[in-house]
Write a protein that holds these residues in place. Structure first.
Motif, short mmCIF file in Angstrom:
data_model
loop_
_atom_site.label_atom_id
_atom_site.label_comp_id
_atom_site.label_asym_id
_atom_site.label_seq_id
_atom_site.Cartn_x
_atom_site.Cartn_y
_atom_site.Cartn_z
N MET A 1 0.84 -1.17 0.00
CA MET A 1 0.00 0.00 0.00
C MET A 1 0.89 1.23 0.00
O MET A 1 1.85 1.31 0.75
CB MET A 1 -0.90 0.01 1.23
N GLN A 2 0.58 2.17 -0.87
CA GLN A 2 1.30 3.44 -0.94
C GLN A 2 0.40 4.54 -0.40
O GLN A 2 -0.76 4.62 -0.78
CB GLN A 2 1.68 3.75 -2.39
N VAL A 3 0.91 5.36 0.50
CA VAL A 3 0.14 6.44 1.10
C VAL A 3 0.69 7.77 0.64
O VAL A 3 1.91 7.98 0.64
CB VAL A 3 0.19 6.35 2.65
N TYR A 4 -0.21 8.65 0.23
CA TYR A 4 0.17 10.01 -0.14
C TYR A 4 -0.55 10.97 0.79
O TYR A 4 -1.74 10.81 1.04
CB TYR A 4 -0.25 10.33 -1.58
N ALA A 5 0.15 11.95 1.31
CA ALA A 5 -0.46 12.95 2.18
C ALA A 5 -0.15 14.33 1.61
O ALA A 5 0.97 14.59 1.17
CB ALA A 5 0.07 12.84 3.59
N GLY A 6 -1.14 15.16 1.60
CA GLY A 6 -0.94 16.53 1.13
C GLY A 6 -1.60 17.51 2.08
O GLY A 6 -2.60 17.19 2.72
N LYS A 7 -1.03 18.69 2.18
CA LYS A 7 -1.58 19.69 3.08
C LYS A 7 -2.75 20.44 2.44
O LYS A 7 -3.55 21.05 3.14
CB LYS A 7 -0.51 20.70 3.48
N PHE A 8 -2.85 20.40 1.13
CA PHE A 8 -3.86 21.16 0.42
C PHE A 8 -4.55 20.28 -0.62
O PHE A 8 -3.97 19.31 -1.11
CB PHE A 8 -3.23 22.36 -0.31
N GLY A 9 -5.77 20.65 -0.99
CA GLY A 9 -6.48 19.94 -2.04
C GLY A 9 -5.74 19.98 -3.36
O GLY A 9 -5.76 19.03 -4.14
N LYS A 10 -5.04 21.07 -3.60
CA LYS A 10 -4.28 21.21 -4.85
C LYS A 10 -3.16 20.17 -4.94
O LYS A 10 -2.77 19.77 -6.02
CB LYS A 10 -3.72 22.62 -4.98
N ALA A 11 -2.67 19.72 -3.80
CA ALA A 11 -1.64 18.68 -3.80
C ALA A 11 -2.21 17.37 -4.34
O ALA A 11 -1.54 16.65 -5.08
CB ALA A 11 -1.08 18.48 -2.39
N LYS A 18 -0.08 13.81 -12.30
CA LYS A 18 1.10 12.99 -12.55
C LYS A 18 0.73 11.56 -12.95
O LYS A 18 1.59 10.77 -13.29
CB LYS A 18 1.98 12.93 -11.30
N GLY A 19 -0.57 11.23 -12.84
CA GLY A 19 -1.00 9.88 -13.20
C GLY A 19 -1.14 8.93 -12.02
O GLY A 19 -1.38 7.75 -12.21
N THR A 20 -0.98 9.45 -10.81
CA THR A 20 -1.13 8.62 -9.63
C THR A 20 -2.58 8.16 -9.50
O THR A 20 -3.49 8.96 -9.66
CB THR A 20 -0.73 9.40 -8.36
N GLN A 21 -2.78 6.89 -9.26
CA GLN A 21 -4.13 6.35 -9.08
C GLN A 21 -4.36 6.07 -7.61
O GLN A 21 -3.48 5.57 -6.92
CB GLN A 21 -4.30 5.07 -9.89
N PHE A 22 -5.56 6.42 -7.15
CA PHE A 22 -5.92 6.23 -5.76
C PHE A 22 -7.09 5.27 -5.65
O PHE A 22 -7.99 5.29 -6.48
CB PHE A 22 -6.34 7.56 -5.12
N ASP A 23 -7.10 4.43 -4.63
CA ASP A 23 -8.24 3.57 -4.34
C ASP A 23 -9.21 4.24 -3.39
O ASP A 23 -10.40 3.94 -3.39
CB ASP A 23 -7.77 2.25 -3.72
N ILE A 24 -8.72 5.15 -2.56
CA ILE A 24 -9.55 5.83 -1.58
C ILE A 24 -8.93 7.20 -1.28
O ILE A 24 -7.72 7.36 -1.38
CB ILE A 24 -9.69 5.00 -0.28
N ALA A 25 -9.78 8.14 -0.95
CA ALA A 25 -9.31 9.47 -0.56
C ALA A 25 -10.02 9.88 0.72
O ALA A 25 -11.24 9.75 0.83
CB ALA A 25 -9.58 10.49 -1.65
N ILE A 26 -9.27 10.34 1.69
CA ILE A 26 -9.83 10.89 2.92
C ILE A 26 -9.57 12.38 2.87
O ILE A 26 -8.42 12.82 2.81
CB ILE A 26 -9.18 10.24 4.16
N LEU A 52 -8.91 7.82 -16.02
CA LEU A 52 -8.61 6.93 -14.90
C LEU A 52 -9.87 6.27 -14.36
O LEU A 52 -9.79 5.30 -13.63
CB LEU A 52 -7.93 7.71 -13.76
N LEU A 53 -11.02 6.80 -14.71
CA LEU A 53 -12.28 6.24 -14.24
C LEU A 53 -12.64 5.02 -15.05
O LEU A 53 -12.79 5.10 -16.26
CB LEU A 53 -13.38 7.30 -14.34
#
Length: 55
Positions: A1-11, A18-26, A52-53
């Motif tokens: 599992m790869q986790v990405y964290a951003g401080k802003f929605g723009k992140a 960049k083409g990163t695919q997410f399974d879930i977003a909190i 991506l959809l």
């Protein structure tokens, strides 16, 4: 599992660009620059535009 964290929605939008695919977003409802509601409203359009959809 790869986790990405951003401080802003723009992140999150930058990761999608960049083409990163997410399974879930909190999302945080009170993020600065772009709140979670605004980001959630933009995600379906961005995902459809980037193909991506799954169809």
């Amino acid at each position: 599992m790869q986790v990405y964290a951003g401080k802003f929605g723009k992140a999150a939008l930058a990761q999608l660009a960049k083409g990163t695919q997410f399974d879930i977003a909190i999302l945080d409802m009170q993020m600065s620059e772009m709140d979670g509601i605004t980001l959630a409203q933009k995600l379906p359009l961005i995902l459809m535009m980037s193909s991506l959809l799954p169809v």
